[in-house]
Design a protein around this motif. Structure first.
Motif, PDB file in Angstrom:
ATOM      1  N   VAL A 277       0.857  -1.187   0.000  1.00  0.00           N
ATOM      2  CA  VAL A 277       0.000   0.000   0.000  1.00  0.00           C
ATOM      3  C   VAL A 277       0.891   1.234   0.000  1.00  0.00           C
ATOM      4  CG1 VAL A 277      -1.815   1.253   1.209  1.00  0.00           C
ATOM      5  CG2 VAL A 277      -1.756  -1.246   1.289  1.00  0.00           C
ATOM      6  N   TRP A 278       0.590   2.184  -0.885  1.00  0.00           N
ATOM      7  CA  TRP A 278       1.391   3.399  -0.950  1.00  0.00           C
ATOM      8  C   TRP A 278       0.479   4.614  -1.070  1.00  0.00           C
ATOM      9  CZ3 TRP A 278       0.526   6.081  -5.425  1.00  0.00           C
ATOM     10  CH2 TRP A 278       0.042   5.352  -6.522  1.00  0.00           C
ATOM     11  N   ARG A 279       1.064   5.773  -0.751  1.00  0.00           N
ATOM     12  CA  ARG A 279       0.314   7.015  -0.828  1.00  0.00           C
ATOM     13  C   ARG A 279       1.226   8.116  -1.344  1.00  0.00           C
ATOM     14  NH1 ARG A 279      -3.135   9.954   4.063  1.00  0.00           N
ATOM     15  NH2 ARG A 279      -3.865  11.753   2.831  1.00  0.00           N
ATOM     16  N   ALA A 280       0.717   8.924  -2.289  1.00  0.00           N
ATOM     17  CA  ALA A 280       1.493  10.012  -2.874  1.00  0.00           C
ATOM     18  C   ALA A 280       0.628  11.262  -2.920  1.00  0.00           C
ATOM     19  CB  ALA A 280       1.977   9.637  -4.276  1.00  0.00           C
ATOM     20  N   ASN A 281       1.289  12.414  -3.091  1.00  0.00           N
ATOM     21  CA  ASN A 281       0.527  13.648  -3.203  1.00  0.00           C
ATOM     22  C   ASN A 281      -0.025  13.808  -4.615  1.00  0.00           C
ATOM     23  OD1 ASN A 281       2.665  14.403  -4.782  1.00  0.00           O
ATOM     24  ND2 ASN A 281       3.564  15.801  -3.292  1.00  0.00           N
ATOM     25  N   ALA A 282      -0.630  14.950  -4.903  1.00  0.00           N
ATOM     26  CA  ALA A 282      -1.281  15.145  -6.207  1.00  0.00           C
ATOM     27  C   ALA A 282      -0.289  15.061  -7.357  1.00  0.00           C
ATOM     28  CB  ALA A 282      -1.997  16.497  -6.221  1.00  0.00           C
ATOM     29  N   LYS A 283       1.016  15.334  -7.101  1.00  0.00           N
ATOM     30  CA  LYS A 283       2.033  15.274  -8.153  1.00  0.00           C
ATOM     31  C   LYS A 283       2.653  13.881  -8.297  1.00  0.00           C
ATOM     32  CE  LYS A 283       3.362  20.125  -7.481  1.00  0.00           C
ATOM     33  NZ  LYS A 283       4.488  21.043  -7.163  1.00  0.00           N
ATOM     34  N   GLY A 284       2.198  12.928  -7.477  1.00  0.00           N
ATOM     35  CA  GLY A 284       2.750  11.588  -7.550  1.00  0.00           C
ATOM     36  C   GLY A 284       4.016  11.412  -6.738  1.00  0.00           C
ATOM     37  N   GLU A 285       4.302  12.302  -5.781  1.00  0.00           N
ATOM     38  CA  GLU A 285       5.511  12.229  -4.973  1.00  0.00           C
ATOM     39  C   GLU A 285       5.223  11.542  -3.644  1.00  0.00           C
ATOM     40  OE1 GLU A 285       6.375  16.329  -4.586  1.00  0.00           O
ATOM     41  OE2 GLU A 285       7.489  16.465  -6.486  1.00  0.00           O
ATOM     42  N   PHE A 286       6.149  10.637  -3.256  1.00  0.00           N
ATOM     43  CA  PHE A 286       6.068  10.052  -1.923  1.00  0.00           C
ATOM     44  C   PHE A 286       6.576  11.100  -0.935  1.00  0.00           C
ATOM     45  CE2 PHE A 286       6.390   5.222  -2.971  1.00  0.00           C
ATOM     46  CZ  PHE A 286       5.204   5.338  -3.688  1.00  0.00           C
ATOM     47  N   ILE A 287       5.723  11.525   0.005  1.00  0.00           N
ATOM     48  CA  ILE A 287       6.122  12.581   0.950  1.00  0.00           C
ATOM     49  C   ILE A 287       6.206  12.069   2.383  1.00  0.00           C
ATOM     50  CG2 ILE A 287       5.165  14.418  -0.475  1.00  0.00           C
ATOM     51  CD1 ILE A 287       2.672  14.382   1.256  1.00  0.00           C
ATOM     52  N   SER A 288       5.906  10.784   2.570  1.00  0.00           N
ATOM     53  CA  SER A 288       5.991  10.196   3.915  1.00  0.00           C
ATOM     54  C   SER A 288       6.553   8.787   3.802  1.00  0.00           C
ATOM     55  CB  SER A 288       4.608  10.166   4.574  1.00  0.00           C
ATOM     56  OG  SER A 288       3.716   9.375   3.806  1.00  0.00           O
ATOM     57  N   LYS A 289       6.866   8.220   4.928  1.00  0.00           N
ATOM     58  CA  LYS A 289       7.453   6.881   4.968  1.00  0.00           C
ATOM     59  C   LYS A 289       6.426   5.843   4.505  1.00  0.00           C
ATOM     60  CE  LYS A 289       9.930   3.708   7.999  1.00  0.00           C
ATOM     61  NZ  LYS A 289      10.445   3.460   9.371  1.00  0.00           N
ATOM     62  N   GLN A 290       6.894   4.900   3.660  1.00  0.00           N
ATOM     63  CA  GLN A 290       6.018   3.848   3.110  1.00  0.00           C
ATOM     64  C   GLN A 290       6.555   2.498   3.593  1.00  0.00           C
ATOM     65  OE1 GLN A 290       3.428   4.862   1.155  1.00  0.00           O
ATOM     66  NE2 GLN A 290       4.064   6.997   0.950  1.00  0.00           N
ATOM     67  N   SER A 291       5.981   1.985   4.673  1.00  0.00           N
ATOM     68  CA  SER A 291       6.533   0.771   5.303  1.00  0.00           C
ATOM     69  C   SER A 291       6.418  -0.442   4.384  1.00  0.00           C
ATOM     70  CB  SER A 291       5.798   0.504   6.628  1.00  0.00           C
ATOM     71  OG  SER A 291       5.961   1.586   7.514  1.00  0.00           O
ATOM     72  N   SER A 292       5.236  -0.653   3.791  1.00  0.00           N
ATOM     73  CA  SER A 292       5.068  -1.838   2.937  1.00  0.00           C
ATOM     74  C   SER A 292       5.949  -1.751   1.694  1.00  0.00           C
ATOM     75  CB  SER A 292       3.600  -1.981   2.532  1.00  0.00           C
ATOM     76  OG  SER A 292       3.140  -0.806   1.876  1.00  0.00           O
ATOM     77  N   TRP A 293       6.194  -0.531   1.178  1.00  0.00           N
ATOM     78  CA  TRP A 293       7.099  -0.349   0.035  1.00  0.00           C
ATOM     79  C   TRP A 293       8.513  -0.768   0.419  1.00  0.00           C
ATOM     80  CZ3 TRP A 293       6.501   1.256  -5.027  1.00  0.00           C
ATOM     81  CH2 TRP A 293       7.658   1.583  -5.710  1.00  0.00           C
ATOM     82  N   GLU A 294       8.959  -0.362   1.606  1.00  0.00           N
ATOM     83  CA  GLU A 294      10.298  -0.725   2.060  1.00  0.00           C
ATOM     84  C   GLU A 294      10.436  -2.229   2.223  1.00  0.00           C
ATOM     85  OE1 GLU A 294      11.058   1.360   5.635  1.00  0.00           O
ATOM     86  OE2 GLU A 294      11.133   3.356   4.686  1.00  0.00           O
ATOM     87  N   ASN A 295       9.386  -2.876   2.764  1.00  0.00           N
ATOM     88  CA  ASN A 295       9.450  -4.323   2.978  1.00  0.00           C
ATOM     89  C   ASN A 295       9.569  -5.082   1.662  1.00  0.00           C
ATOM     90  OD1 ASN A 295       9.209  -3.967   5.739  1.00  0.00           O
ATOM     91  ND2 ASN A 295       6.957  -4.134   5.708  1.00  0.00           N
ATOM     92  N   TYR A 296       8.930  -4.585   0.598  1.00  0.00           N
ATOM     93  CA  TYR A 296       8.944  -5.310  -0.677  1.00  0.00           C
ATOM     94  C   TYR A 296      10.210  -5.020  -1.476  1.00  0.00           C
ATOM     95  CZ  TYR A 296       7.231  -7.383  -5.001  1.00  0.00           C
ATOM     96  OH  TYR A 296       7.100  -8.164  -6.107  1.00  0.00           O
ATOM     97  N   THR A 297      10.535  -3.724  -1.614  1.00  0.00           N
ATOM     98  CA  THR A 297      11.657  -3.355  -2.491  1.00  0.00           C
ATOM     99  C   THR A 297      13.000  -3.359  -1.785  1.00  0.00           C
ATOM    100  OG1 THR A 297      11.382  -0.995  -2.006  1.00  0.00           O
ATOM    101  CG2 THR A 297      10.102  -1.915  -3.840  1.00  0.00           C
ATOM    102  N   GLY A 298      12.984  -3.314  -0.444  1.00  0.00           N
ATOM    103  CA  GLY A 298      14.242  -3.239   0.279  1.00  0.00           C
ATOM    104  C   GLY A 298      14.854  -1.851   0.271  1.00  0.00           C
ATOM    105  N   GLN A 299      14.150  -0.835  -0.238  1.00  0.00           N
ATOM    106  CA  GLN A 299      14.658   0.527  -0.269  1.00  0.00           C
ATOM    107  C   GLN A 299      14.420   1.229   1.067  1.00  0.00           C
ATOM    108  OE1 GLN A 299      12.535   2.249  -3.619  1.00  0.00           O
ATOM    109  NE2 GLN A 299      14.262   1.869  -4.989  1.00  0.00           N
ATOM    110  N   VAL A 300      15.236   2.233   1.307  1.00  0.00           N
ATOM    111  CA  VAL A 300      15.040   3.093   2.477  1.00  0.00           C
ATOM    112  C   VAL A 300      14.409   4.392   2.001  1.00  0.00           C
ATOM    113  CG1 VAL A 300      16.926   2.054   3.773  1.00  0.00           C
ATOM    114  CG2 VAL A 300      17.384   3.988   2.242  1.00  0.00           C
ATOM    115  N   ALA A 301      14.001   5.249   2.969  1.00  0.00           N
ATOM    116  CA  ALA A 301      13.248   6.453   2.638  1.00  0.00           C
ATOM    117  C   ALA A 301      13.986   7.337   1.650  1.00  0.00           C
ATOM    118  CB  ALA A 301      12.926   7.232   3.914  1.00  0.00           C
ATOM    119  N   GLU A 302      15.315   7.468   1.803  1.00  0.00           N
ATOM    120  CA  GLU A 302      16.074   8.348   0.913  1.00  0.00           C
ATOM    121  C   GLU A 302      16.046   7.875  -0.534  1.00  0.00           C
ATOM    122  OE1 GLU A 302      17.058   7.124   3.696  1.00  0.00           O
ATOM    123  OE2 GLU A 302      17.246   8.874   5.030  1.00  0.00           O
TER     124      GLU A 302
END
Length: 636
Positions: A277-302
């Motif tokens: 599950v992810w959430r972005a602003n009107a421009k499609g930018e991730f502006i907050s931490k996405q826990s499920s995204w990190e668990n799947y892709t292995g990426q960190v917030a930066e």
């Protein structure tokens, strides 16, 4: 506690609802009973018909099972084409070995049908399966299996349509009667209601209702007038507190709107909650931490904040993702697309389904984007494997088709070679036998002459058999060119050829005018020649021979027929009639090879038709045949 919908509303509405509910309840119960009875009756009739067909086919196949004749058994089963609701039938030996089978048109030849227990019926939504033994003199000689179409759902839909139609008509009648009742029962109350509405609109509390009766309605009018007087005195007090209440109401509306916005966000999140599950602003930018995204892709917030999250997708898929995103953002609607996303645990790209849903403001402008990512890697791999298997199967089918064509060509060449090799010794036998009869006739007694005559007849018959075998093979492999044909003219030509060969014959011939059909001219001429030859031959011993060619309608389908008053045949042996080299008469009475009717049957089948015969011994025969069922075959 009573439901709110029955507490509120006018008397007219309550009365209307009551009448409608009672009517619908009565119609529902009666419709349910009628539908149940009809479906039960339909099921019993279908089961009885299938059991009867199984008994008839089973008894008709006793002889074929006893004499091990699967070909005739197959022809028995082929009669089920007259029962289109039967999709498949099979005969089994007592040892449960498949003896003969039949599959209806449109059903794959390799279709697999589940076998029920012996002697039982299995009823499904779309088909009925039957397996029962075939008994002869109390002994089981085999078993018969049938699969029939069971139109439960269409029958149910039809019954429901009838029930709905009756319900609609009953509701119309009920509403007409209700209108009459309301004009006499609810009219006084409605006048009070109209006055109340007028008071509300005009805020004139000096209005009074007119009392016309001394019953409960009159009491209601008095109470209503007293209430108006009381309301008038309190209205002034309420107006004084209006300004204070207005501010409180506005605060409440703001709170309700905030609650609705929060509920909308919650529902949107629930509908899209799957794997990631992810959430972005009107421009499609991730502006907050996405826990499920990190668990799947292995990426960190930066690595994914802002628009950096796009880099986790396969480079080849980025243009497609950006295109879908732009189109969805411009139109402010959701989208879903399958792409490849980096999977941290497997350290490889995996196929995923990306879905994005906009959270819209009142003006239709996206406030945020909420979405999910579902891993569909195994499903995509399975689909790719299926596509590869289908491609391999098509290639193998083409190879097998080519092999079959080559085998047919080799078989044809072999047939011509064998026929040429057989004709040469047969001509020698016939020629030397004729030479003996001509040169040594005076040295041979009657027995020797008879032996030589039999040798010549056998050689000539063998030659005729070779010719008929080649004709039968050519009919099966010949090219098919369908055109509109004049069957009346073709029949007259064939009959004229027969008269020219035997001008001494006196017989009555009747050919119906303007008979036409669509088919292959050469093949249909061969079929008519064989059928008219049969009629000509088997009427040879009649004093007043008669041959008739015409058309009629059987079961709303056009059927051609050739009728004669010749020798006829026993219908108990009709199953052998169209088999190659099968004869129902002694060759000494009616010469022939037994290939003509087999040739006719193959020609009719190549036209998509069916041929059958009816006859009585000594009273003639009628041969019926149809052509392609896909078009109008007869015009007369």
């Amino acid at each position: 506690m009573k439901p709110k919908r029955f507490v509120t509303g006018s008397i007219r509405q309550k009365l209307t609802k009551g009448v409608i509910l009672i009517t619908l309840a009565a119609l529902f119960i009666s419709g349910l009973i009628n539908t149940y009875y009809d479906l039960t009756d339909y099921r019993e009739r279908v089961l009885q018909d299938l059991t009867t067909q199984a008994d008839l086919i089973g008894q008709a196949s006793v002889a074929t099972l006893q004499f091990d004749d699967p070909k005739v058994a197959g022809e028995r089963l082929a009669l089920l084409t007259l029962r289109p609701q039967i999709k498949a039938a099979r005969l089994y030996t007592p040892g449960a070995t498949l003896f003969a089978e039949y599959t209806a048109a449109g059903v794959p030849a390799n279709a697999v049908f589940k076998l029920p227990a012996d002697g039982e019926l299995e009823v499904g939504r779309e088909q009925i399966l039957l397996l029962q033994p075939i008994l002869f003199n109390g002994e089981e000689v085999g078993s018969i299996y049938m699969a029939a179409e069971y139109q439960f759902l269409p029958r149910l839909v039809r019954d429901l349509g009838i029930v709905l139609g009756v319900a609609a008509l009953a509701l119309i009648v009920s509403m007409l009667m209700l209108r009459w009742i309301q004009s006499r029962v609810t009219e006084p109350i409605l006048r009070v209601t109209e006055l109340a509405q007028q008071v509300v609109r005009q805020r004139d509390y000096s209005l009074r209702a007119e009392k016309t009766t001394d019953d409960e309605t009159g009491y209601l009018v008095d109470a209503f007038n007293s209430m108006l007087e009381e309301i008038g005195s309190r209205t002034r007090e309420l107006e004084n507190s209006y300004s204070r209440l207005s501010s409180e109401i506005q605060e409440r509306r703001d709170a309700e709107q905030a609650l609705r916005d929060s509920e909308l966000r919650y529902r949107t999140l629930v509908t899209t909650l799957t794997t990631v599950v992810w959430r972005a602003n009107a421009k499609g930018e991730f502006i907050s931490k996405q826990s499920s995204w990190e668990n799947y892709t292995g990426q960190v917030a930066e690595q994914y904040l802002g628009l950096e999250w796009l880099n986790a997708f396969h480079p080849d898929d980025l243009p497609e993702l950006k295109h879908y995103w732009k189109v969805a953002a411009d139109a402010a609607h959701e989208f879903e697309v399958e792409l490849r996303l980096w999977h941290g645990e497997s350290e490889d790209y995996r196929h995923v389904s990306v879905r994005a849903v906009p959270l819209l403001a009142h003006e239709g402008i996206p406030l945020d984007w909420m979405g999910t990512i579902e891993d569909v890697h195994e499903r995509v791999l399975a689909q790719q494997e299926i596509s590869q298997l289908n491609a391999d199967l098509e290639r193998r089918v083409m190879e097998r088709t080519l092999e079959l064509e080559n085998a047919n060509k080799e078989l044809e060449a072999f047939s011509y070679s064998v026929s040429h090799d057989l004709r040469s010794p047969l001509r020698s036998i016939d020629g030397f036998a004729l030479a003996l009869l001509e040169d040594y006739n005076d040295k041979l007694d009657s027995t020797g002459q008879d032996y030589l005559a039999r040798v010549r007849a056998a050689a000539q018959r063998m030659g005729m058999l070779i010719d008929d075998m080649l004709k039968l093979a050519r009919v099966t492999r010949a090219d098919f060119n369908s055109t509109k044909l004049d069957l009346t003219g073709m029949a007259n030509e064939v009959l004229q050829d027969l008269r020219d060969k035997d001008p001494q014959r006196q017989l009555d011939v009747q050919v119906q005018a303007d008979l036409t059909a669509n088919g292959d001219e050469r093949l249909l001429r061969i079929a008519l020649e064989n059928l008219f030859n049969n009629a000509w031959k088997y009427t040879g011993k009649c004093e007043r021979a008669r041959i008739e060619f015409g058309a009629c309608n059987i079961d709303n389908a056009g059927v051609f027929y050739i009728k004669d008053n010749g020798a006829g045949f026993d219908m108990n042996h009709a199953g052998r009639l169209f088999g190659a080299f099968q004869r129902l008469h002694d060759a000494r009475d009616f010469p022939g090879t037994g290939v003509g009717l087999a040739t006719v049957q193959r020609i009719i089948r190549r036209h998509g038709g069916h041929i059958w015969a009816e006859a009585k011994v000594g009273r003639g025969a009628v041969f019926y045949f149809t052509l392609s069922p896909k078009e109008k075959a007869i015009e007369y």
